[in-house]
Design an enzyme around this catalytic site. Structure first.
Site, PDB file in Angstrom:
ATOM      1  N   CYS A   1       0.906  -1.101  -0.035  1.00  0.00           N
ATOM      2  CA  CYS A   1      -0.152   0.056   0.013  1.00  0.00           C
ATOM      3  C   CYS A   1       1.052   1.174  -0.054  1.00  0.00           C
ATOM      4  O   CYS A   1       1.876   1.277   0.601  1.00  0.00           O
ATOM      5  CB  CYS A   1      -0.841   0.114   1.137  1.00  0.00           C
ATOM      6  SG  CYS A   1      -2.028   1.333   1.476  1.00  0.00           S
TER       7      CYS A   1
ATOM      8  N   ASP B   1       8.649  11.575 -38.592  1.00  0.00           N
ATOM      9  CA  ASP B   1       9.514  11.291 -39.564  1.00  0.00           C
ATOM     10  C   ASP B   1       8.933  10.580 -40.688  1.00  0.00           C
ATOM     11  O   ASP B   1       7.778  10.165 -40.604  1.00  0.00           O
ATOM     12  CB  ASP B   1      10.662  10.372 -39.074  1.00  0.00           C
ATOM     13  CG  ASP B   1      11.862  10.129 -40.142  1.00  0.00           C
ATOM     14  OD1 ASP B   1      12.279  11.101 -40.848  1.00  0.00           O
ATOM     15  OD2 ASP B   1      12.169   9.027 -40.244  1.00  0.00           O
TER      16      ASP B   1
END
Length: 720
Positions: free
Chosen positions: A14, A404
């Protein structure tokens, strides 16, 4: 000098336990940047200053009630734990629940008006002890350090309930709190399993063939690099390698997310974890078991858990303020009404205890990391490797995307279309000289030219004094005479362009072709024109990105303007920036970031690495098998499939939406019970039950992300 400690923390389930560890370790290491928490794998990385010993670190961890041991990948199995270590939380919760229920039965049998029977008190006490056994040590450390946490809140609430004679409510709170911790532990285990399931993709044995031809079954980790392994039809491929004999179709979905099998033959690359089709394959291994693409993906996804998302950081900061603030309000609620208005102490003591229960923030803090890790695991299953929770939320915010051209928008496999010799040269001279200068280059244009010379059966001469002209071309000496090769821009830089040549080049580029110019010191020898078709999915992917709300899609390419414009028009790109050197791409990305704030850059992860680094989010495409691409990008699309990009954006938005739903719901429940408490309508058991129910719902909501698939998200996006 500092050194790194990698530790396995037993019992960390936790974010509250992370807070405990920080309290003890931060004063020693000085900065939160020196601590790396991976709650889902129970791993802690400490960058230890020279003046702090390992014993000091281990002692500090021990003070939190948690146990630490050196991290070993092979020790992650639960099999090395005893039954009690594996199931103590479940056993204690069960005992707490059974004893609490038995105490209630005894009390009801005795009658509501009678005092609580001793037997019932004994059963309630046992239930409370079982429920709080793992909580009280942490509560005590919280008390002595004057740093209240949920363990202290719950302990005070239970003790307070007992002191005012509310035994059943005290036992109920202890049981439900223990049950909520069990639930939380289960949710973390469930998310861990999602990561571990990736490991299951690798087969346990490999059929190793020795030099004498004998085949034996060994573990993949025992297979040396360069060995030959046999993969029978239907089996999983154990290691990365190159096919040395045989042909088959291979399901590469575990690596690339592509469901359509890929046809594989001699010389093709294959990946560990992928599934062979009907053919028998012999594979020469190229990587060790711990260095395969699959192993790297598993490690990256595991490490990603320690890079927390912005939402996780916000929740942690909020919880740190929320809990003490509610405790102060509970104290004020206890003292002000009786002292100022003469109200009954017992009534307001009970209400303040209810408020303490409401102050528990666990449902709030567990929901976000569970959602993030479920999102990471689902993305990995779909062939998208996200390298940290910090990058999960970024795709949802993108305003612009730079791409690109070659290999991203296009297939990255151009072919020679025309060879145009000039000034007395012929096609053979032009191609062989270009092939000599491009022979050692990996650029797609270079590979296409070399492939064309091989296809025509030409012999490529050797090039001496070879030199690369960064971003422009190459030069060398062939048969004693210097030659150069490059783009239209390089020809202009050399000052050898004539009006006639210029017009020819402009016409070719306007037709969407890439032109490579070959020349010597005297004149231009000729042109080689090449064309690269766009990918089948490019146009639809660009359309989906626009529909998803991406404002500007920009092509950044080193190719000439004419070719770039032709490709952009066909693909539906908004803006083109052509003839860019690598440094020009960096500048272009920086300008886009200034203009649009959240900008992604997509490239091959190697040549475009500087531009990827400057963008808000760097994405490598077709990263399967490419170590450099996986390393350099924030997110790697494992396959050459541009449609993964709109999927990623929708997946990120869905993750963000679920995280926000969880936060809003958790806080809404708290606000509701605060109001009910002030109105005197809330009880202890109802408050803890509501918190537990909220935990269950937000965890379940987060785990829904594990089922995210491309198909589901596409249909989801269409409904938006």
């Amino acid at each position: 000098m500092s050194s790194e400690m990698q530790l396995r923390i037993r019992g960390i389930d936790c974010a509250e336990e992370v807070t405990l560890l920080k309290r003890e370790l931060l004063p020693m290491v000085g900065s939160e940047e020196r601590l790396g928490f991976d709650v889902l794998n129970g791993k802690l990385v400490v960058e230890r200053p020279a003046e702090v010993s390992e014993a000091d670190i281990l002692s500090a961890i021990e003070r939190t009630g948690l146990k630490a041991e050196p991290w070993q990948d092979k020790s992650q199995s639960r099999d090395d734990l005893s039954f009690w270590q594996r199931h103590q939380r479940l056993v204690l919760t069960a005992v707490s629940g059974v004893c609490g229920l038995a105490g209630l039965v005894v009390q009801l049998v005795a009658g509501e008006s009678a005092p609580v029977p001793v037997t019932a008190i004994a059963l309630y006490s046992t239930g409370i002890a079982a429920g709080l056994l793992m909580v009280l040590p942490k509560a005590w450390r919280s008390l002595v350090s004057l740093r209240p946490d949920m363990n202290l809140l719950m302990s005070v609430a239970v003790v307070g309930a007992v002191l005012i004679g509310e035994w059943f409510e005290g036992a109920t709170v202890a049981f439900l709190f223990s049950f909520s911790l069990l639930l939380e532990s289960w949710s973390v285990w469930r998310a861990r399993r999602a990561i571990a399931s990736l490991m299951d993709l690798s087969p346990p044995t490999a059929h190793l063939r020795d030099k004498a031809g004998h085949v034996s079954d060994v573990a993949p980790k025992e297979v040396p690099v360069g060995s030959t392994v046999i993969v029978r039809p239907g089996e999983k491929i154990p290691l990365d390698g190159l096919v040395s004999e045989g042909a088959s179709s291979v399901n590469q979905a575990p690596i690339t997310g592509e469901s359509v099998p890929v046809e594989i033959e001699n010389g093709d690359e294959v990946f560990a974890g992928t599934i062979n089709g009907d053919g028998l394959l012999e594979i020469e291994t190229t990587k060790a078991a711990d260095d395969t693409t699959l192993a790297r993906i598993i490690k990256m996804v595991g490490d990603a858990g320690s890079k927390r998302a912005p939402s996780e950081k916000w929740v942690e900061k909020f919880a740190a303020v929320y809990t003490p603030a509610v405790m102060i309000v509970a104290l004020l609620m206890l003292v002000i009404p009786p002292l100022a208005f003469g109200e009954e102490w017992a009534v307001w003591l009970y209400r303040s205890l209810v408020l303490l229960v409401i102050a528990c923030p666990c449902a709030l803090v567990i929901s976000t990391p569970v959602s993030v890790v479920a999102s990471l695991a689902a993305a990995a299953r779909n062939g998208v490797l996200i390298k940290g929770g910090v990058f999960v939320e970024m795709p949802a915010q993108l305003n612009a995307i730079a791409m690109d051209k070659t290999g991203t928008l296009t297939q990255g496999a151009p072919t020679v279309v025309d060879v145009v010799p000039m000034n007395g040269h012929d096609e053979t001279e032009l191609l062989t000289r270009a092939g000599a200068l491009e022979l050692n280059s990996n650029h797609p244009l270079a590979r296409a030219i070399v492939e064309e010379t091989k296809h025509r059966g030409m012999t490529i001469p050797a090039a001496e004094r070879f030199a690369t002209i960064q971003g422009k071309g190459a030069s060398g000496v062939i048969n004693g005479k210097p030659y150069w090769l490059g783009s239209h821009r390089y020809l202009e830089d050399r000052g050898q362009e004539t009006p006639e040549v210029h017009n020819q080049l402009e016409a070719m580029q306007g037709a969407g072709r890439t032109v490579v110019v070959v020349g010597n010191d005297e004149h231009v020898c000729g042109f080689i024109t090449l064309a690269d078709a766009i990918r089948e999915e490019t146009r639809e992917a660009i359309h989906q990105l626009h529909e998803a709300g991406v404002k500007q899609i920009v092509m950044l390419t080193g190719d000439n303007a004419g070719t770039a414009q032709a490709i952009a028009q066909e693909a539906g790109i908004d803006e083109v920036q052509a003839e860019l050197l690598p440094e020009d791409k960096v500048s272009a990305v920086e300008r886009l970031v200034e203009q649009y704030q959240f900008v992604a850059m997509i490239g091959d992860g190697v040549n475009d690495a500087p531009a990827l680094a400057r963008a808000s989010l760097g994405l490598a495409m077709g990263a399967a098998g490419s170590d450099a691409a996986i390393e350099t990008a924030d997110i790697a699309l494992m396959s050459d499939d541009l449609s993964k990009l709109p999927w990623l954006i929708h997946h990120s938005r869905r993750t963000l939406r679920i995280i926000r739903q969880n936060i809003a719901f958790s806080l809404g429940v708290k606000v509701l019970f605060v109001i009910l408490t002030f109105a005197g309508l809330a009880s202890l058991w109802a408050a803890i039950a509501a918190d537990m129910g909220a935990s269950l719902l937000v965890i379940g909501n987060g785990l829904r992300l594990l089922k995210s698939t491309q198909g589901i998200l596409c249909s989801y996006s269409k409904r938006l």
